[in-house]
Design a protein around this motif. Sequence first.
Motif, PDB file in Angstrom:
ATOM      1  N   GLY A  65      17.827   2.284  14.857  1.00 21.94           N
ATOM      2  CA  GLY A  65      19.187   3.192  14.483  1.00 21.94           C
ATOM      3  C   GLY A  65      19.617   3.974  13.377  1.00 21.94           C
ATOM      4  N   VAL A  66      18.461   3.773  12.751  1.00 21.50           N
ATOM      5  CA  VAL A  66      18.608   4.582  11.226  1.00 21.50           C
ATOM      6  C   VAL A  66      18.023   6.134  11.646  1.00 21.50           C
ATOM      7  CG1 VAL A  66      17.989   4.432   8.986  1.00 21.50           C
ATOM      8  CG2 VAL A  66      18.500   2.333  10.106  1.00 21.50           C
ATOM      9  N   LEU A  67      18.829   6.886  10.979  1.00 25.96           N
ATOM     10  CA  LEU A  67      18.168   8.348  11.065  1.00 25.96           C
ATOM     11  C   LEU A  67      17.302   8.407   9.683  1.00 25.96           C
ATOM     12  CD1 LEU A  67      21.621  10.397  11.778  1.00 25.96           C
ATOM     13  CD2 LEU A  67      19.533   9.781  13.135  1.00 25.96           C
ATOM     14  N   LEU A  68      16.392   9.263   9.709  1.00 29.28           N
ATOM     15  CA  LEU A  68      15.237   9.359   8.841  1.00 29.28           C
ATOM     16  C   LEU A  68      15.841   9.606   7.683  1.00 29.28           C
ATOM     17  CD1 LEU A  68      12.211   9.390   8.127  1.00 29.28           C
ATOM     18  CD2 LEU A  68      12.358  12.215   8.596  1.00 29.28           C
ATOM     19  N   PHE A  69      16.724  10.571   7.490  1.00 25.74           N
ATOM     20  CA  PHE A  69      17.181  10.912   5.984  1.00 25.74           C
ATOM     21  C   PHE A  69      18.259   9.796   5.758  1.00 25.74           C
ATOM     22  CE2 PHE A  69      20.071  13.079   9.177  1.00 25.74           C
ATOM     23  CZ  PHE A  69      21.351  12.432   8.678  1.00 25.74           C
ATOM     24  N   GLU A  70      18.715   9.044   6.401  1.00 25.36           N
ATOM     25  CA  GLU A  70      19.645   7.871   5.940  1.00 25.36           C
ATOM     26  C   GLU A  70      18.718   6.585   5.262  1.00 25.36           C
ATOM     27  OE1 GLU A  70      21.780   6.844   9.691  1.00 25.36           O
ATOM     28  OE2 GLU A  70      23.349   8.154   9.079  1.00 25.36           O
ATOM     29  N   ALA A  71      17.519   6.650   5.432  1.00 23.34           N
ATOM     30  CA  ALA A  71      16.512   5.470   5.014  1.00 23.34           C
ATOM     31  C   ALA A  71      16.874   5.223   3.504  1.00 23.34           C
ATOM     32  CB  ALA A  71      15.136   5.720   5.269  1.00 23.34           C
ATOM     33  N   PRO A  72      16.673   3.883   2.895  1.00 25.12           N
ATOM     34  CA  PRO A  72      16.945   3.558   1.798  1.00 25.12           C
ATOM     35  C   PRO A  72      16.033   4.036   0.880  1.00 25.12           C
ATOM     36  CG  PRO A  72      16.360   1.502   2.901  1.00 25.12           C
ATOM     37  CD  PRO A  72      16.486   2.983   3.805  1.00 25.12           C
ATOM     38  N   PHE A  73      14.726   4.288   1.207  1.00 25.46           N
ATOM     39  CA  PHE A  73      13.775   4.707   0.189  1.00 25.46           C
ATOM     40  C   PHE A  73      13.753   6.147  -0.142  1.00 25.46           C
ATOM     41  CE2 PHE A  73      12.055   4.175   4.490  1.00 25.46           C
ATOM     42  CZ  PHE A  73      11.502   5.522   4.967  1.00 25.46           C
ATOM     43  N   TRP A  74      14.525   7.036   0.102  1.00 29.95           N
ATOM     44  CA  TRP A  74      14.733   8.320  -0.358  1.00 29.95           C
ATOM     45  C   TRP A  74      15.618   8.597  -1.305  1.00 29.95           C
ATOM     46  CZ3 TRP A  74      10.681  10.242   1.799  1.00 29.95           C
ATOM     47  CH2 TRP A  74      10.507  10.135   3.327  1.00 29.95           C
ATOM     48  N   ASN A  75      15.423   9.549  -2.403  1.00 31.93           N
ATOM     49  CA  ASN A  75      16.504   9.612  -3.348  1.00 31.93           C
ATOM     50  C   ASN A  75      17.431  10.898  -2.907  1.00 31.93           C
ATOM     51  OD1 ASN A  75      15.623  12.274  -3.802  1.00 31.93           O
ATOM     52  ND2 ASN A  75      13.984  11.416  -5.501  1.00 31.93           N
ATOM     53  N   ASN A  76      18.278  10.962  -3.431  1.00 36.94           N
ATOM     54  CA  ASN A  76      19.454  11.997  -3.007  1.00 36.94           C
ATOM     55  C   ASN A  76      18.918  13.274  -2.388  1.00 36.94           C
ATOM     56  OD1 ASN A  76      21.558   9.968  -3.104  1.00 36.94           O
ATOM     57  ND2 ASN A  76      22.205  10.560  -5.084  1.00 36.94           N
ATOM     58  N   SER A  77      18.134  13.879  -3.251  1.00 33.63           N
ATOM     59  CA  SER A  77      17.419  15.184  -3.165  1.00 33.63           C
ATOM     60  C   SER A  77      16.590  15.098  -2.032  1.00 33.63           C
ATOM     61  CB  SER A  77      16.772  15.867  -4.432  1.00 33.63           C
ATOM     62  OG  SER A  77      15.683  15.077  -4.690  1.00 33.63           O
ATOM     63  N   GLN A  78      15.599  14.110  -1.785  1.00 31.52           N
ATOM     64  CA  GLN A  78      14.920  14.033  -0.637  1.00 31.52           C
ATOM     65  C   GLN A  78      15.633  13.792   0.683  1.00 31.52           C
ATOM     66  OE1 GLN A  78      12.847  10.382  -2.190  1.00 31.52           O
ATOM     67  NE2 GLN A  78      10.969  11.614  -2.581  1.00 31.52           N
ATOM     68  N   ALA A  79      16.790  12.971   0.688  1.00 33.86           N
ATOM     69  CA  ALA A  79      17.496  12.872   1.763  1.00 33.86           C
ATOM     70  C   ALA A  79      18.316  14.057   2.125  1.00 33.86           C
ATOM     71  CB  ALA A  79      18.473  11.508   1.581  1.00 33.86           C
ATOM     72  N   MET A  80      18.645  14.860   1.213  1.00 27.93           N
ATOM     73  CA  MET A  80      19.617  16.120   1.451  1.00 27.93           C
ATOM     74  C   MET A  80      18.482  17.045   2.155  1.00 27.93           C
ATOM     75  SD  MET A  80      22.490  17.407   1.502  1.00 27.93           S
ATOM     76  CE  MET A  80      23.370  16.543   0.516  1.00 27.93           C
TER      77      MET A  80
END
Length: 76
Positions: free
Chosen positions: A37-52
């Motif tokens: 159920g987790v979208l890729l960009f919501e994963a906890p292992f990304w920092n803010n700029s990676q997720a964005m």
Amino acid sequence: MMLLATQTLELLFAQLGLDNDELSMKRFIRQHTLDAGVLLFEAPFWNNSQAMFLKESIYEDADWAEVIDHLDAMLR
């Protein structure tokens, strides 16, 4: 004439500021997994700029979208 950029997993890792040699990429994929159920960009292992970057690339259907989808599949 329009040139289409071919993005690769190695280039995506570099874009995300991650080590992009084969061993490092395999290690990252082995150490990080996503629940269904987790979208890729919501994963906890990304920092803010990676997720964005991931979120915007997917929603804008940027030339990165295909390789991002591939990474998403590899993390599941």
